[in-house]
Motif scaffolding. Structure first.
Motif, short mmCIF file in Angstrom:
data_model
loop_
_atom_site.label_atom_id
_atom_site.label_comp_id
_atom_site.label_asym_id
_atom_site.label_seq_id
_atom_site.Cartn_x
_atom_site.Cartn_y
_atom_site.Cartn_z
N GLN A 13 -16.05 36.14 87.61
CA GLN A 13 -15.51 35.89 86.28
C GLN A 13 -14.28 36.76 86.04
N ALA A 14 -13.42 36.30 85.17
CA ALA A 14 -12.24 37.08 84.80
C ALA A 14 -12.66 38.47 84.35
N GLY A 15 -11.93 39.46 84.81
CA GLY A 15 -12.25 40.84 84.51
C GLY A 15 -13.13 41.50 85.55
N GLY A 16 -13.65 40.71 86.45
CA GLY A 16 -14.54 41.22 87.49
C GLY A 16 -13.78 41.85 88.65
N SER A 17 -14.55 42.29 89.64
CA SER A 17 -13.99 42.97 90.80
C SER A 17 -14.57 42.42 92.10
N ARG A 67 -4.00 47.03 89.81
CA ARG A 67 -5.29 46.32 89.86
C ARG A 67 -5.85 46.23 91.26
N ASN A 84 -9.46 44.49 91.21
CA ASN A 84 -10.07 44.79 89.92
C ASN A 84 -9.37 43.99 88.81
N SER A 85 -10.05 43.90 87.68
CA SER A 85 -9.50 43.20 86.52
C SER A 85 -8.95 41.83 86.92
N LEU A 86 -9.75 41.10 87.64
CA LEU A 86 -9.29 39.82 88.18
C LEU A 86 -8.98 38.82 87.09
N LYS A 87 -7.96 38.01 87.36
CA LYS A 87 -7.51 36.98 86.43
C LYS A 87 -7.61 35.62 87.11
N ASP A 90 -5.36 34.87 89.95
CA ASP A 90 -5.60 35.51 91.24
C ASP A 90 -6.35 34.59 92.20
N SER A 124 -12.38 31.57 84.18
CA SER A 124 -11.98 32.12 82.87
C SER A 124 -13.16 32.16 81.91
#
Length: 124
Positions: A13-17, A67, A84-87, A90, A124
């Motif tokens: 999910q977005a925000g994940g790593s 990131r 990190n902080s995946l969008k 990415d 997202s």
């Protein structure tokens, strides 16, 4: 025979790593720079990060700087890419590659040995 194998991709999910790994056989990665690239559908392959053969020098593309972290474990002949902080933007196939020249360089044409890639999908 030189073989690079990436692993660690997946759906996040977005925000994940994620931690991507690049393990080599037939080649001592610590003798050469290693780069992580990615290619999204319809886009050109881009260099995200690179690490020198000594590990002392790193490069990060502006699109991921802050990131992403690249590191190497020479004892395991493995290079890692921490995302990190995946969008959602990415989302791509991520590849590692080993340069044919020692030291440190960023020219894609110098990266001769490539892995098969690992898919990273960010929802997202």
């Amino acid at each position: 025979q030189v073989q690079l194998v990436e692993s660690g991709g997946g759906l996040v999910q977005a925000g994940g790593s994620l931690r991507l790994s690049c393990a080599a056989s037939g080649r001592t990665l610590s003798n050469y720079p290693v780069g992580w690239f990615r290619q999204a559908p319809g886009k050109e392959r881009e260099l995200l990060a690179a690490i020198s053969s000594s590990g002392a020098t790193t490069y990060y593309a502006a699109s991921v700087k802050g990131r992403v972290t690249i590191s190497r474990d020479n004892a395991k002949n493995t290079v890692y890419l921490y995302l990190n902080s995946l969008k959602p933007e990415d989302t791509a196939i991520y590849y590692c590659a080993s340069s044919i020249l020692p030291g440190f360089n960023l020219a894609t044409e110098n990266y001769h040995y490539w892995g098969q890639g690992t898919q990273v999908t960010v929802s997202s």
